[in-house]
Motif scaffolding. Sequence first.
Motif, PDB file in Angstrom:
ATOM      1  N   GLN A   5       0.819  -1.209   0.000  1.00 57.54           N
ATOM      2  CA  GLN A   5       0.000   0.000   0.000  1.00 57.54           C
ATOM      3  C   GLN A   5       0.857   1.266   0.000  1.00 57.54           C
ATOM      4  N   VAL A   6       2.007   1.224   0.658  1.00 56.13           N
ATOM      5  CA  VAL A   6       2.928   2.367   0.623  1.00 56.13           C
ATOM      6  C   VAL A   6       3.340   2.640  -0.820  1.00 56.13           C
ATOM      7  N   ILE A   7       3.640   1.577  -1.554  1.00 57.53           N
ATOM      8  CA  ILE A   7       4.043   1.732  -2.960  1.00 57.53           C
ATOM      9  C   ILE A   7       2.882   2.253  -3.800  1.00 57.53           C
ATOM     10  N   LEU A   8       1.695   1.652  -3.631  1.00 52.39           N
ATOM     11  CA  LEU A   8       0.532   2.062  -4.422  1.00 52.39           C
ATOM     12  C   LEU A   8       0.117   3.507  -4.162  1.00 52.39           C
ATOM     13  N   SER A   9       0.209   3.931  -2.901  1.00 47.54           N
ATOM     14  CA  SER A   9      -0.249   5.283  -2.563  1.00 47.54           C
ATOM     15  C   SER A   9       0.875   6.317  -2.596  1.00 47.54           C
ATOM     16  N   GLY A  10       2.113   5.856  -2.726  1.00 54.56           N
ATOM     17  CA  GLY A  10       3.239   6.786  -2.735  1.00 54.56           C
ATOM     18  C   GLY A  10       3.494   7.393  -1.368  1.00 54.56           C
ATOM     19  N   GLY A  11       3.116   6.708  -0.347  1.00 59.05           N
ATOM     20  CA  GLY A  11       3.291   7.179   1.024  1.00 59.05           C
ATOM     21  C   GLY A  11       2.537   6.250   1.955  1.00 59.05           C
ATOM     22  N   LEU A  12       2.343   6.697   3.174  1.00 62.38           N
ATOM     23  CA  LEU A  12       1.591   5.873   4.112  1.00 62.38           C
ATOM     24  C   LEU A  12       0.140   5.764   3.645  1.00 62.38           C
ATOM     25  N   PRO A  13      -0.475   4.593   3.811  1.00 60.14           N
ATOM     26  CA  PRO A  13      -1.859   4.422   3.344  1.00 60.14           C
ATOM     27  C   PRO A  13      -2.888   4.993   4.317  1.00 60.14           C
ATOM     28  N   PHE A  14      -2.449   5.849   5.197  1.00 61.75           N
ATOM     29  CA  PHE A  14      -3.321   6.547   6.133  1.00 61.75           C
ATOM     30  C   PHE A  14      -2.641   7.859   6.460  1.00 61.75           C
ATOM     31  N   GLN A  15      -3.403   8.801   6.973  1.00 63.65           N
ATOM     32  CA  GLN A  15      -2.827  10.096   7.304  1.00 63.65           C
ATOM     33  C   GLN A  15      -2.401  10.099   8.766  1.00 63.65           C
ATOM     34  N   PRO A  16      -1.093  10.152   9.023  1.00 67.01           N
ATOM     35  CA  PRO A  16      -0.668  10.189  10.415  1.00 67.01           C
ATOM     36  C   PRO A  16      -1.028  11.548  11.024  1.00 67.01           C
ATOM     37  N   CYS A  17      -1.814  11.513  12.057  1.00 68.82           N
ATOM     38  CA  CYS A  17      -2.207  12.752  12.725  1.00 68.82           C
ATOM     39  C   CYS A  17      -2.655  12.433  14.140  1.00 68.82           C
ATOM     40  N   LEU A  18      -2.705  13.447  14.942  1.00 71.69           N
ATOM     41  CA  LEU A  18      -3.227  13.271  16.283  1.00 71.69           C
ATOM     42  C   LEU A  18      -4.731  13.057  16.179  1.00 71.69           C
ATOM     43  N   PRO A  19      -5.287  12.180  17.000  1.00 72.61           N
ATOM     44  CA  PRO A  19      -6.728  11.954  16.920  1.00 72.61           C
ATOM     45  C   PRO A  19      -7.496  13.213  17.283  1.00 72.61           C
ATOM     46  N   CYS A  20      -8.509  13.479  16.522  1.00 73.23           N
ATOM     47  CA  CYS A  20      -9.368  14.630  16.776  1.00 73.23           C
ATOM     48  C   CYS A  20     -10.475  14.169  17.711  1.00 73.23           C
ATOM     49  N   ARG A  21     -10.453  14.661  18.900  1.00 70.46           N
ATOM     50  CA  ARG A  21     -11.448  14.268  19.891  1.00 70.46           C
ATOM     51  C   ARG A  21     -12.205  15.510  20.354  1.00 70.46           C
ATOM     52  N   PRO A  22     -13.473  15.354  20.623  1.00 76.00           N
ATOM     53  CA  PRO A  22     -14.224  16.508  21.134  1.00 76.00           C
ATOM     54  C   PRO A  22     -13.605  17.016  22.434  1.00 76.00           C
ATOM     55  N   THR A  23     -13.645  18.309  22.595  1.00 75.84           N
ATOM     56  CA  THR A  23     -13.117  18.926  23.800  1.00 75.84           C
ATOM     57  C   THR A  23     -14.220  18.993  24.849  1.00 75.84           C
ATOM     58  N   ALA A  24     -13.893  18.662  26.067  1.00 76.97           N
ATOM     59  CA  ALA A  24     -14.871  18.751  27.148  1.00 76.97           C
ATOM     60  C   ALA A  24     -15.154  20.215  27.429  1.00 76.97           C
ATOM     61  N   VAL A  25     -16.420  20.555  27.449  1.00 76.29           N
ATOM     62  CA  VAL A  25     -16.822  21.935  27.692  1.00 76.29           C
ATOM     63  C   VAL A  25     -16.320  22.411  29.048  1.00 76.29           C
ATOM     64  N   GLY A  26     -16.309  21.521  30.039  1.00 80.57           N
ATOM     65  CA  GLY A  26     -15.866  21.896  31.374  1.00 80.57           C
ATOM     66  C   GLY A  26     -14.423  22.340  31.442  1.00 80.57           C
ATOM     67  N   GLY A  27     -13.623  21.942  30.439  1.00 81.91           N
ATOM     68  CA  GLY A  27     -12.218  22.317  30.429  1.00 81.91           C
ATOM     69  C   GLY A  27     -11.936  23.585  29.655  1.00 81.91           C
ATOM     70  N   MET A  28     -12.982  24.248  29.166  1.00 85.15           N
ATOM     71  CA  MET A  28     -12.809  25.447  28.356  1.00 85.15           C
ATOM     72  C   MET A  28     -13.035  26.707  29.186  1.00 85.15           C
ATOM     73  N   THR A  29     -12.339  27.770  28.794  1.00 83.08           N
ATOM     74  CA  THR A  29     -12.645  29.074  29.368  1.00 83.08           C
ATOM     75  C   THR A  29     -13.904  29.593  28.679  1.00 83.08           C
ATOM     76  N   ARG A  30     -14.519  30.613  29.247  1.00 82.96           N
ATOM     77  CA  ARG A  30     -15.711  31.206  28.624  1.00 82.96           C
ATOM     78  C   ARG A  30     -15.375  31.709  27.213  1.00 82.96           C
ATOM     79  N   GLU A  31     -14.195  32.275  27.049  1.00 80.60           N
ATOM     80  CA  GLU A  31     -13.796  32.795  25.735  1.00 80.60           C
ATOM     81  C   GLU A  31     -13.652  31.665  24.718  1.00 80.60           C
TER      82      GLU A  31
END
Length: 100
Positions: free
Chosen positions: A40-66
């Motif tokens: 798959q690396v050869i077929l896609s010319g790179g990794l067959p997935f996008q390496p990235c940090l997982p996108c997870r919803p942010t807990a509202v309780g951990g946010m400032t009002r802004e």
Amino acid sequence: MANTAAVSVQIDPELKKNAESILSQLGITPSSAIQMLYSQVILSGGLPFQPCLPCRPTAVGGMTREQLNAELQKGIDSVQNGAVYTQEEMDAVFSREFGV
């Protein structure tokens, strides 16, 4: 069997055990899985997935009002710009991206 070359890697033993358990259930050997990855690396010319940090919803309780106001404004802006989705479309996104 065709000529082969060895690949040697060091990985966490628990990761190896868990991955090989899944591969075994699929009827795939670790060697076959690595060969599939390389193909798959050869077929896609790179990794067959996008390496990235997982996108997870942010807990509202951990946010400032802004921060909360900024996130809410993003939602208001996208609706005003016509970005509306059906419940089915959103269910598919949450299922795909967050496993819920």
